[in-house]
Design a protein around this motif. Structure first.
Motif: not given
Length: 341
Positions: A104-105, A161-162, A167-168, A194-195
């Motif tokens: 979670g952010t 990096i989450l 956002m990307k 990406d992860l």
């Protein structure tokens, strides 16, 4: 076998396997003569010597190290155990199962949005799956400096990096920022790719990723809900009438909200305006005008109106609004446009 043949033997095993631990090093420094290796379900055992992999064992069971393990170790296969001395080798136990990790952010991610200088704040929550994929890479980057590696260690890397990944992939063209859940699968797949590239640097593969929900600040969510309600209602006049009725009910209730009281006051003001309009019409009638038999509106004694569109006329023979000809004696109601006698 001598009387003290197994006195210093030990069992090389990982007994207290934790679902949150990815790998754990066997604590003893030296493997004694007569020792056994025990590999349980969901484990692999890796023998290390001077920091390098000597052998990887994946079969479950109990094995005699001297006769069944050492012969398969690349550097140590010629080593002979002494009576009081063993071999100084490290054993790393790896958890081979697939882990499911919640994420979670930490803070709201500010997504660029037209009209909002700071962006739209968005939070996201979900899960991802991962497992160890490259033992050599894992040992070279992690095991050389850690005796234990856990899910929390991985999460600290992921969370760093989450926000950037979120956002990307939210920022891709075509995403409705107020309906992100509809694009959750697509966003999650992009983030997984990406992860996975990032975690493979430490020997871990990301095998799946899901986004459970997106959330907005309370005030933003309230606006979204209100907009959805307006869209569903369709007929705004009817919607306003319903809100007015709701407000009157609330204002009549002892537990009604301040908002309900406000709507009730607005209704009272509308009633007062209507009374003033009727009083004004009655005054005009009393001053020599007439009253429309259809709608009750007052028509002044000198008032003249276009018979086609109801536009009030001064002295023109033709209506300045629609161009229709107006008879000299015609008088029409300004409220409904009906011709007066």
């Amino acid at each position: 076998m001598g009387l003290f043949g197994n006195e210093f033997s030990n069992v090389v095993e990982w007994q207290e396997q934790d679902d949150q631990v990815i790998f754990d090093k066997w604590q003893n420094d030296e493997i004694k003569k007569g020792s056994r290796l025990v590999i349980r379900p969901g484990q692999d055992a890796i023998f290390l010597y001077n920091g390098k992999i000597e052998g990887i064992f994946t079969e479950e069971g109990s094995f005699d190290i001297e006769s069944q393990i050492v012969p398969f170790l690349s550097t140590l296969k010629g080593v002979r155990f002494g009576f009081n001395s063993g071999i100084r080798a490290e054993v790393l136990f790896v958890n081979t199962k697939e882990f499911t990790v919640k994420w979670g952010t930490k803070n709201a991610v500010m997504i660029p949005y037209s009209g909002l200088p700071g962006g739209l704040p968005v939070r996201a929550f979900g899960t991802f799956q991962m497992k160890v994929s490259d033992y050599v890479c894992l040992i070279d980057t992690i095991a050389g400096i850690k005796a234990r590696f856990t899910i929390d260690d991985v999460k600290s890397r992921v969370l760093s990096i989450l926000d950037q990944l979120l956002m990307k992939w939210i920022g891709k063209e075509g995403k409705d920022l107020f309906c992100l859940q509809a694009s959750a699968y697509e966003i999650a797949r992009g983030m997984q790719e990406d992860l996975d590239m990032e975690l493979r640097k430490i020997g871990i593969a990301v095998t799946g990723m899901q986004i459970s929900s997106f959330s907005y600040p309370q005030e933003v969510q309230e606006k979204i809900n209100a907009a959805a309600g307006y869209h569903m209602v369709g007929d705004m006049n009817r919607y306003q009438q319903g809100k007015l009725a709701d407000g009157l009910d609330q204002s009549g209730n002892a537990a009604g909200s301040i908002a309900g009281m406000g709507v009730g006051m607005a209704a009272g003001m509308q009633m007062a305006q209507e009374m003033l309009r009727q009083t004004s019409q009655q005054r005009e009638v009393s001053q020599g005008g007439k009253q429309c038999p259809s709608c009750g509106a007052a028509v002044g004694a000198a008032d003249r109106f276009c018979s086609a569109c109801g536009q009030k006329l001064e002295t023109a023979v033709f209506c300045p609004a629609c161009g229709a000809k107006v008879n000299a004696g015609d008088r029409f109601c300004s409220g409904c446009g009906k011709k007066m006698a």
